[in-house]
Design an enzyme around this catalytic site. Sequence first.
Site, mmCIF file in Angstrom:
data_model
loop_
_atom_site.group_PDB
_atom_site.id
_atom_site.type_symbol
_atom_site.label_atom_id
_atom_site.label_comp_id
_atom_site.label_asym_id
_atom_site.label_seq_id
_atom_site.Cartn_x
_atom_site.Cartn_y
_atom_site.Cartn_z
ATOM 1 N N SER A 106 5.880 10.158 -3.049
ATOM 2 C CA SER A 106 7.253 9.820 -2.691
ATOM 3 C C SER A 106 7.369 8.277 -2.466
ATOM 4 C CB SER A 106 7.565 10.456 -1.202
ATOM 5 O OG SER A 106 6.712 9.640 -0.448
ATOM 6 N N TYR A 148 -12.340 0.301 -9.499
ATOM 7 C CA TYR A 148 -11.353 0.631 -10.363
ATOM 8 C C TYR A 148 -10.471 -0.216 -10.479
ATOM 9 C CZ TYR A 148 -9.612 2.683 -5.972
ATOM 10 O OH TYR A 148 -9.183 2.873 -4.449
HETATM 11 C C1 HXC Z 1 0.887 12.568 -1.213
HETATM 12 C C2 HXC Z 1 0.819 11.787 1.098
HETATM 13 C C3 HXC Z 1 -0.695 11.788 1.360
HETATM 14 C C4 HXC Z 1 -1.146 12.704 0.156
HETATM 15 C C5 HXC Z 1 0.306 10.692 2.704
HETATM 16 N N1 HXC Z 1 1.356 10.783 1.923
HETATM 17 N N2 HXC Z 1 -0.841 11.704 2.516
HETATM 18 N N3 HXC Z 1 1.383 11.804 -0.195
HETATM 19 N N4 HXC Z 1 -0.644 13.232 -0.817
HETATM 20 N N5 HXC Z 1 -2.313 13.186 0.423
HETATM 21 C C6 HXC Z 1 2.477 10.334 2.060
HETATM 22 C C7 HXC Z 1 3.284 11.164 3.310
HETATM 23 O O1 HXC Z 1 3.826 12.266 2.884
HETATM 24 C C8 HXC Z 1 4.511 9.959 3.536
HETATM 25 O O2 HXC Z 1 5.500 10.074 2.625
HETATM 26 C C9 HXC Z 1 3.687 8.653 3.248
HETATM 27 O O3 HXC Z 1 2.652 8.965 2.391
HETATM 28 C C10 HXC Z 1 3.240 7.844 4.428
HETATM 29 O O4 HXC Z 1 2.421 8.865 5.269
HETATM 30 P P1 HXC Z 1 2.142 8.832 6.782
HETATM 31 O O5 HXC Z 1 1.122 9.644 7.070
HETATM 32 O O6 HXC Z 1 3.473 8.732 7.518
HETATM 33 O O7 HXC Z 1 1.484 7.099 6.740
HETATM 34 P P2 HXC Z 1 0.653 6.312 7.748
HETATM 35 O O8 HXC Z 1 0.417 7.314 9.182
HETATM 36 O O9 HXC Z 1 0.943 5.036 7.822
HETATM 37 O O10 HXC Z 1 -0.812 6.944 6.947
HETATM 38 C C11 HXC Z 1 -1.139 6.028 5.745
HETATM 39 C C12 HXC Z 1 -2.136 6.811 4.868
HETATM 40 C C13 HXC Z 1 -3.247 7.223 5.687
HETATM 41 C C14 HXC Z 1 -2.469 5.543 3.858
HETATM 42 C C15 HXC Z 1 -1.288 7.938 4.199
HETATM 43 O O11 HXC Z 1 -4.158 7.860 4.822
HETATM 44 C C16 HXC Z 1 -4.074 6.343 6.547
HETATM 45 O O12 HXC Z 1 -3.768 5.964 7.658
HETATM 46 N N6 HXC Z 1 -5.113 5.950 5.844
HETATM 47 C C17 HXC Z 1 -6.091 4.909 6.583
HETATM 48 C C18 HXC Z 1 -7.335 4.778 6.251
HETATM 49 C C19 HXC Z 1 -7.778 5.145 4.754
HETATM 50 O O13 HXC Z 1 -6.837 5.487 3.877
HETATM 51 N N7 HXC Z 1 -9.125 4.776 4.392
HETATM 52 C C20 HXC Z 1 -9.648 5.131 3.010
HETATM 53 C C21 HXC Z 1 -9.876 3.912 2.366
HETATM 54 S S1 HXC Z 1 -10.898 4.428 1.008
HETATM 55 P P3 HXC Z 1 6.787 10.885 3.021
HETATM 56 O O14 HXC Z 1 7.647 10.572 1.909
HETATM 57 O O15 HXC Z 1 6.426 12.577 3.136
HETATM 58 O O16 HXC Z 1 7.234 10.360 4.380
HETATM 59 C C22 HXC Z 1 -10.500 3.259 -0.341
HETATM 60 C C23 HXC Z 1 -11.378 3.416 -1.579
HETATM 61 C C24 HXC Z 1 -11.856 4.614 -1.905
HETATM 62 O O17 HXC Z 1 -9.518 2.651 -0.254
HETATM 63 C C25 HXC Z 1 -12.946 4.634 -3.288
HETATM 64 C C26 HXC Z 1 -13.870 5.269 -3.036
HETATM 65 C C27 HXC Z 1 -15.009 5.203 -4.276
#
Ligand code: HXC
Length: 281
Positions: A106, A148
């Site tokens: 989205s 990547y």
């Molecule tokens: C599809 C998704 C989703 C998923 C969230 N969304 N997760 N869509 N698949 N798995 C969508 C939600 O439906 C929403 O859209 C929008 O993304 C925002 O989601 P929220 O949960 O409201 O956002 P928020 O609370 O701000 O969270 C942000 C986040 C979350 C990125 C989605 O995962 C987070 O807080 N992450 C922080 C820590 C993190 O990700 N660490 C990993 C880093 S690892 P809609 O349209 O429904 O409102 C990395 C490298 C790894 O970066 C490499 C390894 C080799």
Amino acid sequence: MFRPDLLARKRILITGGGTGLGKAMAGRFLELGATVFICGRREDVLKQTASELSASTNGEVCALPCDVRNRDAVENMVDSIWRSGALDVLVNNAAGNFIARTEELSPRAWESVIGIVLMGTLHCTLACGRRWLKSKHRGTLLSISATYAPVGSAYVVPSAVSKAGVEALTRSLAVEWGNRGIRMNAIAPGPIRTQGAFSRVLPRPELEALAQDRNPMHRFGTTEELANLAAFLVSDGSGYINGEVIRMDGGEFLQGAGEFSSLGRVLRQEDWEALKPRKKS
Ligand code: HXC
Ligand code: NAP
């Protein structure tokens, strides 16, 4: 590995410093004498990490709740740090990521990841960079990218486009600001087990096993290895390294690039023997 005063008198801000790799870097920098500021969205997590690290290292660590997507919030946080003295180092580590099929994302999903990774890095970089330039204070930046970034990756596309932007920012500003005492580099780590990353990008045991198996070293990186590399790159001893992205992945990236890299997994001892030239009789 380092002298215990390697980072003495350095004031360092680590975004996303409450968990995972950010927390590991905070701990290592404190051990090496730095004063550390950590930020993230969850105040309880930050406070818990700050009290844990100050107890284990005897160092000075300050928890600052801040959402890096919000430019005003970043400016306020950086102002509050500068009130007690200039920062010397910024580590752009905060990130958001998850695996998904791109066509199903989205607009908010895109905005969420790009907002944290690319815009968050930009907000923090400019907030510190402008202050350093204005006061002619030397500054060092380190961003945490991913392997990547230069080639892209299926299923983590918002992260891939954002990390590519972070690397472009690193290389561009290394040149634009390099003659004014500001140095910037990035680390591109391969997989390192953290709860935040693995729960989102390797959420099932078979995905973890696949990632481990395809690495030439058949293991993941460690938080200690990452923190040591980061300590070196933010220290004055690496002062002539500017605009580089250092990959730290056990050779996984190169394994993927080499045409014949997987032969070792397919061919057995007898196959190699059969491939040798026959001795002329
Ligand atoms: C599809 C998704 C989703 C998923 C969230 N969304 N997760 N869509 N698949 N798995 C969508 C939600 O439906 C929403 O859209 C929008 O993304 C925002 O989601 P929220 O949960 O409201 O956002 P928020 O609370 O701000 O969270 C942000 C986040 C979350 C990125 C989605 O995962 C987070 O807080 N992450 C922080 C820590 C993190 O990700 N660490 C990993 C880093 S690892 P809609 O349209 O429904 O409102 C990395 C490298 C790894 O970066 C490499 C390894 C080799
Ligand atoms: P992590 O523990 O999930 O770290 C991400 C941190 O970012 C969290 O502390 C999170 O805290 C913070 N954060 C997220 N959104 C934020 C926002 N809007 N404002 C401020 N802080 C925010 O994952 P990690 O594995 O340590 O990842 C650290 C860095 O390494 C990331 O840049 C990641 O892309 C990179 N990386 C990790 C791996 C790996 O295998 N671990 C591999 C390659 C690259 P809050 O949720 O409290 O905000």
